[in-house]
Motif scaffolding. Structure first.
Motif, PDB file in Angstrom:
ATOM      1  N   ARG A  57       0.832  -1.229   0.000  1.00  0.00           N
ATOM      2  CA  ARG A  57       0.000   0.000   0.000  1.00  0.00           C
ATOM      3  C   ARG A  57       0.851   1.256   0.000  1.00  0.00           C
ATOM      4  O   ARG A  57       0.423   2.307  -0.477  1.00  0.00           O
ATOM      5  CB  ARG A  57      -0.920  -0.010   1.222  1.00  0.00           C
ATOM      6  CG  ARG A  57      -2.005  -1.041   1.172  1.00  0.00           C
ATOM      7  CD  ARG A  57      -3.097  -0.665   0.145  1.00  0.00           C
ATOM      8  NE  ARG A  57      -3.979   0.363   0.685  1.00  0.00           N
ATOM      9  CZ  ARG A  57      -4.036   1.622   0.284  1.00  0.00           C
ATOM     10  NH1 ARG A  57      -3.219   2.062  -0.660  1.00  0.00           N
ATOM     11  NH2 ARG A  57      -4.894   2.467   0.827  1.00  0.00           N
ATOM     12  N   LEU A  58       2.058   1.140   0.539  1.00  0.00           N
ATOM     13  CA  LEU A  58       2.934   2.321   0.621  1.00  0.00           C
ATOM     14  C   LEU A  58       3.922   2.388  -0.538  1.00  0.00           C
ATOM     15  O   LEU A  58       4.651   3.376  -0.671  1.00  0.00           O
ATOM     16  CB  LEU A  58       3.720   2.290   1.936  1.00  0.00           C
ATOM     17  CG  LEU A  58       2.883   2.359   3.225  1.00  0.00           C
ATOM     18  CD1 LEU A  58       3.759   2.129   4.446  1.00  0.00           C
ATOM     19  CD2 LEU A  58       2.161   3.694   3.327  1.00  0.00           C
ATOM     20  N   ALA A  59       3.974   1.343  -1.380  1.00  0.00           N
ATOM     21  CA  ALA A  59       4.953   1.289  -2.473  1.00  0.00           C
ATOM     22  C   ALA A  59       4.629   2.319  -3.543  1.00  0.00           C
ATOM     23  O   ALA A  59       3.456   2.598  -3.843  1.00  0.00           O
ATOM     24  CB  ALA A  59       4.987  -0.112  -3.070  1.00  0.00           C
ATOM     25  N   GLY A  60       5.688   2.847  -4.159  1.00  0.00           N
ATOM     26  CA  GLY A  60       5.501   3.870  -5.189  1.00  0.00           C
ATOM     27  C   GLY A  60       5.256   3.283  -6.562  1.00  0.00           C
ATOM     28  O   GLY A  60       4.360   3.718  -7.291  1.00  0.00           O
ATOM     29  N   GLY A  61       6.054   2.291  -6.950  1.00  0.00           N
ATOM     30  CA  GLY A  61       5.946   1.716  -8.287  1.00  0.00           C
ATOM     31  C   GLY A  61       4.876   0.647  -8.382  1.00  0.00           C
ATOM     32  O   GLY A  61       4.623  -0.088  -7.430  1.00  0.00           O
ATOM     33  N   ILE A  62       4.252   0.535  -9.556  1.00  0.00           N
ATOM     34  CA  ILE A  62       3.185  -0.449  -9.756  1.00  0.00           C
ATOM     35  C   ILE A  62       3.728  -1.871  -9.677  1.00  0.00           C
ATOM     36  O   ILE A  62       3.127  -2.752  -9.047  1.00  0.00           O
ATOM     37  CB  ILE A  62       2.495  -0.213 -11.121  1.00  0.00           C
ATOM     38  CG1 ILE A  62       1.757   1.134 -11.109  1.00  0.00           C
ATOM     39  CG2 ILE A  62       1.512  -1.339 -11.425  1.00  0.00           C
ATOM     40  CD1 ILE A  62       1.109   1.500 -12.417  1.00  0.00           C
ATOM     41  N   LYS A  63       4.901  -2.113 -10.314  1.00  0.00           N
ATOM     42  CA  LYS A  63       5.469  -3.455 -10.316  1.00  0.00           C
ATOM     43  C   LYS A  63       5.812  -3.926  -8.902  1.00  0.00           C
ATOM     44  O   LYS A  63       5.498  -5.048  -8.503  1.00  0.00           O
ATOM     45  CB  LYS A  63       6.713  -3.495 -11.197  1.00  0.00           C
ATOM     46  CG  LYS A  63       6.410  -3.414 -12.689  1.00  0.00           C
ATOM     47  CD  LYS A  63       7.690  -3.569 -13.501  1.00  0.00           C
ATOM     48  CE  LYS A  63       7.383  -3.522 -14.994  1.00  0.00           C
ATOM     49  NZ  LYS A  63       8.627  -3.658 -15.807  1.00  0.00           N
TER      50      LYS A  63
END
Length: 611
Positions: free
Chosen positions: A181-187
């Motif tokens: 949920r906190l990740a920036g990139g989609i992958k």
């Protein structure tokens, strides 16, 4: 390009974790040779399906799916890998259990830390004191939890790896969800989601307690990412319905298409009803809370003799316990807005007790059931201390005192686990009016050669529970060892009558057959061994004993058949290999006999007869 230097914050985190890991290793250092106890026998030591001799897909599949608790395939595979690398040497099993506990502590540290940071960012002014770093609070809470004496049953009791492993994957799954949920990139986000799902499946494959995971991921999302927005909750009723559907699928998978009938059938082997269990569990939950607060070793017990509740006022503590639980749950709802983290911790504790402390026909009390629920139980008191207790060194001193006391108590409790005899004596001392501890103590005394005292314990056990056929069987074994053969046969026959054709009856026929053999009555002994095989054609011991006595009577062809059946069913059955060799000697096949003597020595290098 030069690597970025390690920051002071990272050094601090590493230092925290190293201190915690070293302390955990020290408090569990006296458990490495703690014996197989209680359910360790049927799930590990006596489980032929985990005896992995080659790393093949088929052998791993057998360990996963053919063990007694086949739904806990991940844990079963871990036991099989233990066996593959070092057989039944105890330290290997305990080292794995300790490592699982350490990994769980590390994951819990990062989970609490990221949750505190979320609360500060998205709900400032709530329960978390803003002036204190999240690392300090997370470290204090996890450090206390890591050395808590209540968890000795989850770490030192080998088979409860099922419990601790499920908890480890559970907390990993929810941590990966938060990171996604906190990740920036989609992958990276979808990779983390995939990891969360995989960890959740591993948790469920370790123990069924992980069935609550979807609920708590949903609840976490609503609490910490959606700011308890009711409109969001209404918009996502479909997701909530999906979670309920997942519960339904899991229920069908574990309980069948008629879950209520399956639950009720479980009470056929219990001495309490569904209503009595539910009422009693209110008091059991309060016991768990008191053990979290004051876990002195004198209060800890594997085999509790816990009195039943027959109504809300019989005893009256049932109603009081229910009111306390309702009060906790009401406070969780009331505090949700202003004190979000403590509200979530309360729901985590009671929600993760729900499966094992409700309607299922399980034993009433086990301390290992608190392992997952208690993960966040220490956090609210730590936050209160950091919020109201001024002075950094006062707080550090208090943490050191609690950790030191809990570490000492954990080490002392582990010392009890280190010896099977002292452990069961401890159970008898704490549950003197319960039959099972006396029976289990009698078994260990019998194994140690103290036959007279074993008979005393079995007699006391029968006084407390005169309808348990396995106690009659154990008494028969003890009397047989004491050469009181007629009395032993009486107890074996009592066991047969009470068992009424159940699978365990094969053991009682074996007992009678062994006595007939000792009395020089081979024909009656053969008949008893044949009766055992009627009940269970795959009973390796019956094949071995029958083959041995048939060979003594000159019936070599049938003897060889049964002895080879014994080693087919149990490839590590060294006595059967020895009996095959003895039979081949009688047939003049010396070279073949030597081959099977060597097989006997291979499976047990210390077997004197084969040498």
């Amino acid at each position: 390009m030069k690597d970025a230097p390690i920051s002071k914050k990272q050094i601090k985190t590493i230092l925290f974790l190293v201190i915690m890991i070293v302390t955990v290793c020290l408090v569990y250092s006296n458990t490495l040779n703690s014996p197989f106890i209680f359910d360790d026998g049927k799930n590990i030591f006596l489980n032929p399906h985990i005896r992995l001799t080659e790393l093949s897909a088929e052998s791993i599949r057998e360990a996963a799916s053919r063990s007694i608790l086949s739904t806990r395939s991940v844990a079963n595979i871990s036991f099989a890998l233990n066996y593959y690398f070092h057989g039944y040497d105890l330290p290997g099993y305990h080292v794995v259990n300790i490592l699982i506990h350490i990994l769980t502590c590390i994951l819990l540290y990062f989970f609490i830390k990221v949750t505190i940071e979320l609360v500060r960012e998205r709900a400032p002014g709530t329960f978390v004191p803003g002036s204190v770093n999240a690392e300090y609070i997370a470290f204090a809470a996890v450090f206390i939890w890591a050395v808590h004496p209540l968890h000795t049953q989850s770490v030192t009791y080998i088979v409860q790896r099922m419990n601790s492993m499920a908890a480890m994957f559970y907390i990993l799954s929810i941590l990966l969800y938060v990171k996604a949920r906190l990740a920036g990139g989609i992958k990276s986000r979808w990779a983390l989601y995939g990891g969360s799902i995989a960890a959740g499946l591993f948790a469920l494959g370790s123990k069924e307690i992980a069935a609550t995971l979807p609920v708590f991921i949903f609840l976490y999302e609503w609490y910490f990412f959606q700011d308890l927005d009711r409109a969001w909750l209404k918009r996502n009723l479909i997701i909530l319905s999906g979670i309920l559907a997942v519960f339904g699928v899991i229920a069908v998978a574990y309980l069948g298409v008629h879950p209520f009938e399956r639950i009720m059938s479980g009470y056929d082997r219990r001495d309490f009803t569904l209503v009595q269990r539910v009422l009693t569990e209110f008091r059991v939950v309060i016991l768990y809370i008191t053990l979290l607060v004051f876990p002195h070793p004198a209060r800890l017990n594997l085999d509790y003799d816990f009195p039943l509740s027959y109504s809300l006022i019989n005893p009256v503590s049932t109603l009081i316990s229910l009111m306390v639980i309702v009060g906790f749950l009401f406070s969780a709802v009331y505090l949700a807005r202003r004190e979000r983290l403590i509200s979530f911790c309360i729901l985590w504790f009671f929600g993760n007790l729900a499966i094992e402390s409700s309607v299922l026909a399980l034993e009433l009390v086990y301390e290992h059931r608190t392992y997952l629920p208690s993960m966040l139980a220490v956090l609210p008191p730590v936050i209160i201390i950091y919020r109201y207790l001024r002075g950094k060194w006062v707080r550090v001193g208090l943490l050191c005192i609690v950790v030191a006391v809990f570490s000492l108590w954990t080490y002392q409790r582990n010392a009890v686990w280190s010896n099977e005899l002292t452990f069961l004596q401890d159970c008898v001392a704490k549950s003197p009016n319960k039959a099972r501890p006396h029976n289990n103590l009698g078994l260990v005394l019998l194994k140690n050669g103290d036959v007279e005292e074993a008979i005393v314990q079995f007699f006391r056990s029968l006084e407390l529970e005169p309808d348990k056929y396995m106690i009659y069987y154990n008494m028969g074994n003890a009397l047989s060892q004491n050469k009181r053969f007629e009395e032993a046969i009486y107890y074996y026959k009592q066991a047969l009558e009470l068992a009424d054709g159940k699978d365990d009856s094969k053991l009682f026929y074996m007992g009678i057959g062994n006595i007939y053999e000792k009395q020089g009555n081979p024909s009656d002994a053969i008949e008893q061994f044949r009766q055992a095989l009627v009940i269970d054609p795959d009973f390796d011991r019956a094949h071995n004993y029958l083959g041995k006595i048939l060979a003594q009577q000159g019936m070599y062809d049938e003897a060889i058949y049964h002895l080879f059946e014994a080693v087919r069913l149990n490839p590590d059955y060294y006595q059967a290999y020895n009996n095959i060799a003895n039979t081949l000697i009688q047939l003049g096949k010396i070279d073949e006999a030597i081959k099977y003597y060597n097989e006997s020595i291979r499976t047990d290098p210390d077997y004197i007869d084969a040498h």
